[in-house]
Design a protein around this motif. Sequence first.
Motif, PDB file in Angstrom:
ATOM      1  N   THR A  59       0.826  -1.204   0.000  1.00 21.40           N
ATOM      2  CA  THR A  59       0.000   0.000   0.000  1.00 21.40           C
ATOM      3  C   THR A  59       0.863   1.257   0.000  1.00 21.40           C
ATOM      4  O   THR A  59       0.577   2.214  -0.740  1.00 21.40           O
ATOM      5  CB  THR A  59      -0.933   0.002   1.221  1.00 21.40           C
ATOM      6  N   ALA A  60       1.930   1.269   0.800  1.00 16.97           N
ATOM      7  CA  ALA A  60       2.819   2.440   0.848  1.00 16.97           C
ATOM      8  C   ALA A  60       3.502   2.660  -0.498  1.00 16.97           C
ATOM      9  O   ALA A  60       3.609   3.811  -0.967  1.00 16.97           O
ATOM     10  CB  ALA A  60       3.860   2.258   1.950  1.00 16.97           C
ATOM     11  N   ILE A  61       3.932   1.599  -1.140  1.00 14.41           N
ATOM     12  CA  ILE A  61       4.565   1.725  -2.457  1.00 14.41           C
ATOM     13  C   ILE A  61       3.554   2.240  -3.479  1.00 14.41           C
ATOM     14  O   ILE A  61       3.878   3.087  -4.315  1.00 14.41           O
ATOM     15  CB  ILE A  61       5.166   0.374  -2.899  1.00 14.41           C
ATOM     16  N   GLY A  62       2.321   1.778  -3.401  1.00 17.05           N
ATOM     17  CA  GLY A  62       1.282   2.247  -4.317  1.00 17.05           C
ATOM     18  C   GLY A  62       0.979   3.722  -4.133  1.00 17.05           C
ATOM     19  O   GLY A  62       0.823   4.464  -5.107  1.00 17.05           O
ATOM     20  N   ILE A  63       0.898   4.179  -2.886  1.00 15.47           N
ATOM     21  CA  ILE A  63       0.641   5.606  -2.618  1.00 15.47           C
ATOM     22  C   ILE A  63       1.809   6.456  -3.097  1.00 15.47           C
ATOM     23  O   ILE A  63       1.616   7.502  -3.728  1.00 15.47           O
ATOM     24  CB  ILE A  63       0.358   5.818  -1.121  1.00 15.47           C
ATOM     25  N   TRP A  64       3.048   6.013  -2.823  1.00 14.14           N
ATOM     26  CA  TRP A  64       4.232   6.753  -3.274  1.00 14.14           C
ATOM     27  C   TRP A  64       4.258   6.836  -4.802  1.00 14.14           C
ATOM     28  O   TRP A  64       4.541   7.902  -5.366  1.00 14.14           O
ATOM     29  CB  TRP A  64       5.494   6.075  -2.755  1.00 14.14           C
ATOM     30  N   LEU A  65       3.932   5.739  -5.472  1.00 14.02           N
ATOM     31  CA  LEU A  65       3.938   5.722  -6.930  1.00 14.02           C
ATOM     32  C   LEU A  65       2.866   6.659  -7.498  1.00 14.02           C
ATOM     33  O   LEU A  65       3.124   7.402  -8.451  1.00 14.02           O
ATOM     34  CB  LEU A  65       3.726   4.291  -7.436  1.00 14.02           C
ATOM     35  N   ALA A  66       1.686   6.660  -6.898  1.00 12.24           N
ATOM     36  CA  ALA A  66       0.614   7.545  -7.366  1.00 12.24           C
ATOM     37  C   ALA A  66       0.998   9.008  -7.176  1.00 12.24           C
ATOM     38  O   ALA A  66       0.745   9.847  -8.059  1.00 12.24           O
ATOM     39  CB  ALA A  66      -0.679   7.229  -6.623  1.00 12.24           C
ATOM     40  N   MET A  67       1.617   9.345  -6.051  1.00 13.94           N
ATOM     41  CA  MET A  67       2.028  10.729  -5.813  1.00 13.94           C
ATOM     42  C   MET A  67       3.152  11.141  -6.765  1.00 13.94           C
ATOM     43  O   MET A  67       3.165  12.278  -7.270  1.00 13.94           O
ATOM     44  CB  MET A  67       2.453  10.910  -4.365  1.00 13.94           C
ATOM     45  N   SER A  68       4.071  10.233  -7.040  1.00 19.07           N
ATOM     46  CA  SER A  68       5.161  10.541  -7.979  1.00 19.07           C
ATOM     47  C   SER A  68       4.623  10.775  -9.380  1.00 19.07           C
ATOM     48  O   SER A  68       5.063  11.688 -10.088  1.00 19.07           O
ATOM     49  CB  SER A  68       6.178   9.405  -8.013  1.00 19.07           C
ATOM     50  N   ILE A  69       3.674   9.961  -9.800  1.00 15.77           N
ATOM     51  CA  ILE A  69       3.088  10.123 -11.128  1.00 15.77           C
ATOM     52  C   ILE A  69       2.311  11.439 -11.212  1.00 15.77           C
ATOM     53  O   ILE A  69       2.377  12.148 -12.217  1.00 15.77           O
ATOM     54  CB  ILE A  69       2.203   8.910 -11.479  1.00 15.77           C
ATOM     55  N   ALA A  70       1.592  11.793 -10.140  1.00 19.65           N
ATOM     56  CA  ALA A  70       0.849  13.061 -10.132  1.00 19.65           C
ATOM     57  C   ALA A  70       1.797  14.249 -10.196  1.00 19.65           C
ATOM     58  O   ALA A  70       1.535  15.228 -10.919  1.00 19.65           O
ATOM     59  CB  ALA A  70      -0.029  13.141  -8.887  1.00 19.65           C
ATOM     60  N   ASP A  71       2.906  14.190  -9.461  1.00 22.38           N
ATOM     61  CA  ASP A  71       3.885  15.277  -9.490  1.00 22.38           C
ATOM     62  C   ASP A  71       4.538  15.378 -10.865  1.00 22.38           C
ATOM     63  O   ASP A  71       4.743  16.479 -11.386  1.00 22.38           O
ATOM     64  CB  ASP A  71       4.937  15.050  -8.409  1.00 22.38           C
ATOM     65  N   LEU A  72       4.850  14.262 -11.450  1.00 23.06           N
ATOM     66  CA  LEU A  72       5.444  14.254 -12.788  1.00 23.06           C
ATOM     67  C   LEU A  72       4.469  14.824 -13.816  1.00 23.06           C
ATOM     68  O   LEU A  72       4.858  15.592 -14.701  1.00 23.06           O
ATOM     69  CB  LEU A  72       5.850  12.830 -13.169  1.00 23.06           C
ATOM     70  N   ARG A  73       3.190  14.475 -13.695  1.00 20.01           N
ATOM     71  CA  ARG A  73       2.184  14.997 -14.619  1.00 20.01           C
ATOM     72  C   ARG A  73       2.030  16.511 -14.467  1.00 20.01           C
ATOM     73  O   ARG A  73       1.899  17.240 -15.441  1.00 20.01           O
ATOM     74  CB  ARG A  73       0.853  14.302 -14.380  1.00 20.01           C
ATOM     75  N   LYS A  74       2.075  16.983 -13.209  1.00 18.89           N
ATOM     76  CA  LYS A  74       1.960  18.418 -12.962  1.00 18.89           C
ATOM     77  C   LYS A  74       3.148  19.170 -13.577  1.00 18.89           C
ATOM     78  O   LYS A  74       2.969  20.211 -14.219  1.00 18.89           O
ATOM     79  CB  LYS A  74       1.899  18.676 -11.456  1.00 18.89           C
ATOM     80  N   GLN A  89       5.027  18.114 -16.082  1.00 22.25           N
ATOM     81  CA  GLN A  89       4.937  17.990 -17.528  1.00 22.25           C
ATOM     82  C   GLN A  89       3.900  18.964 -18.096  1.00 22.25           C
ATOM     83  O   GLN A  89       4.129  19.583 -19.135  1.00 22.25           O
ATOM     84  CB  GLN A  89       4.574  16.558 -17.906  1.00 22.25           C
ATOM     85  N   ASP A  90       2.782  19.135 -17.422  1.00 20.90           N
ATOM     86  CA  ASP A  90       1.776  20.098 -17.868  1.00 20.90           C
ATOM     87  C   ASP A  90       2.328  21.525 -17.837  1.00 20.90           C
ATOM     88  O   ASP A  90       2.056  22.322 -18.736  1.00 20.90           O
ATOM     89  CB  ASP A  90       0.519  20.008 -16.999  1.00 20.90           C
ATOM     90  N   CYS A  91       3.114  21.826 -16.822  1.00 20.68           N
ATOM     91  CA  CYS A  91       3.713  23.152 -16.705  1.00 20.68           C
ATOM     92  C   CYS A  91       4.673  23.416 -17.863  1.00 20.68           C
ATOM     93  O   CYS A  91       4.658  24.481 -18.472  1.00 20.68           O
ATOM     94  CB  CYS A  91       4.439  23.273 -15.363  1.00 20.68           C
ATOM     95  N   VAL A  92       5.494  22.424 -18.187  1.00 15.99           N
ATOM     96  CA  VAL A  92       6.452  22.568 -19.280  1.00 15.99           C
ATOM     97  C   VAL A  92       5.730  22.693 -20.617  1.00 15.99           C
ATOM     98  O   VAL A  92       6.102  23.502 -21.471  1.00 15.99           O
ATOM     99  CB  VAL A  92       7.448  21.388 -19.290  1.00 15.99           C
ATOM    100  N   LEU A  93       4.676  21.905 -20.812  1.00 17.67           N
ATOM    101  CA  LEU A  93       3.955  21.946 -22.079  1.00 17.67           C
ATOM    102  C   LEU A  93       3.203  23.258 -22.282  1.00 17.67           C
ATOM    103  O   LEU A  93       2.878  23.615 -23.417  1.00 17.67           O
ATOM    104  CB  LEU A  93       2.994  20.760 -22.167  1.00 17.67           C
ATOM    105  N   MET A  94       2.914  23.979 -21.186  1.00 16.91           N
ATOM    106  CA  MET A  94       2.275  25.294 -21.310  1.00 16.91           C
ATOM    107  C   MET A  94       3.289  26.363 -21.702  1.00 16.91           C
ATOM    108  O   MET A  94       2.916  27.485 -22.004  1.00 16.91           O
ATOM    109  CB  MET A  94       1.602  25.693 -20.000  1.00 16.91           C
ATOM    110  N   GLY A  95       4.560  26.026 -21.695  1.00 15.95           N
ATOM    111  CA  GLY A  95       5.586  26.986 -22.102  1.00 15.95           C
ATOM    112  C   GLY A  95       6.192  27.755 -20.954  1.00 15.95           C
ATOM    113  O   GLY A  95       6.969  28.687 -21.177  1.00 15.95           O
ATOM    114  N   ARG A  96       5.897  27.408 -19.733  1.00 20.69           N
ATOM    115  CA  ARG A  96       6.463  28.118 -18.584  1.00 20.69           C
ATOM    116  C   ARG A  96       7.884  27.645 -18.356  1.00 20.69           C
ATOM    117  O   ARG A  96       8.257  26.531 -18.698  1.00 20.69           O
ATOM    118  CB  ARG A  96       5.602  27.873 -17.354  1.00 20.69           C
ATOM    119  N   ARG A  97       8.696  28.497 -17.729  1.00 14.44           N
ATOM    120  CA  ARG A  97      10.107  28.157 -17.506  1.00 14.44           C
ATOM    121  C   ARG A  97      10.434  27.942 -16.033  1.00 14.44           C
ATOM    122  O   ARG A  97      11.536  27.551 -15.698  1.00 14.44           O
ATOM    123  CB  ARG A  97      10.997  29.261 -18.056  1.00 14.44           C
ATOM    124  N   ASP A  98       9.499  28.207 -15.140  1.00 11.44           N
ATOM    125  CA  ASP A  98       9.768  28.065 -13.715  1.00 11.44           C
ATOM    126  C   ASP A  98       9.093  26.818 -13.144  1.00 11.44           C
ATOM    127  O   ASP A  98       8.539  26.843 -12.058  1.00 11.44           O
ATOM    128  CB  ASP A  98       9.305  29.325 -12.969  1.00 11.44           C
TER     129      ASP A  98
END
Length: 121
Positions: free
Chosen positions: A80-95, A97-106
Motif C-alpha cells: 500500500t505504501a509503495i502504491g501511494i508513493w507511486l501515485a504521488m510521484s506520477i501526479a507530481d510528474l504529470r503536474k 509535464q503540464d507546466c512545461v507543455l504550457m511553455g512556462r520556464r519556472d
Amino acid sequence: MKTRQPIISDDEHRVLKFRPRTLAHPPGHRGEPDQQVGHEGGQTPSADLSRFQRDREEPDDFRHRMLANVAALAFTVALTAIGIWLAMSIADLRKTQDCVLMGRRDCAQISTPRGMNLFGS
C-alpha cells in the motif's frame, strides 16, 4: 473491366457437428478408481474434505499462525505504501509535464539547504 469470382471448393464450407458434453463422463475423470462418485457424477463433499481433516489431539500452532498473519500484514502495508508513493510521484510528474507543455520556464522545484546562501557568502 472484368470482375473475378473467388474459387469456392467444398473443403472451405464444411459444417462440423459437435456433441454436447454430459455430466456422466467429464473429461479428465475417466478411469480414476480412487474417487467416490456421487449422485450427479461428481465427487461427494465428504471425499473432498476428508483429506483436510486433522485429529483433535493435534494442537494448533498459534505461534506460526500469528507470524504468518504479521508477515501478511507487513506485506500489505508495504504494498500500500509503495502504491501511494507511486501515485504521488506520477501526479507530481504529470503536474511538471503540464507546466512545461504550457511553455512556462519556472516549473522545476529547486531545493537548497537552509544555511546556504545562493551567492556563497
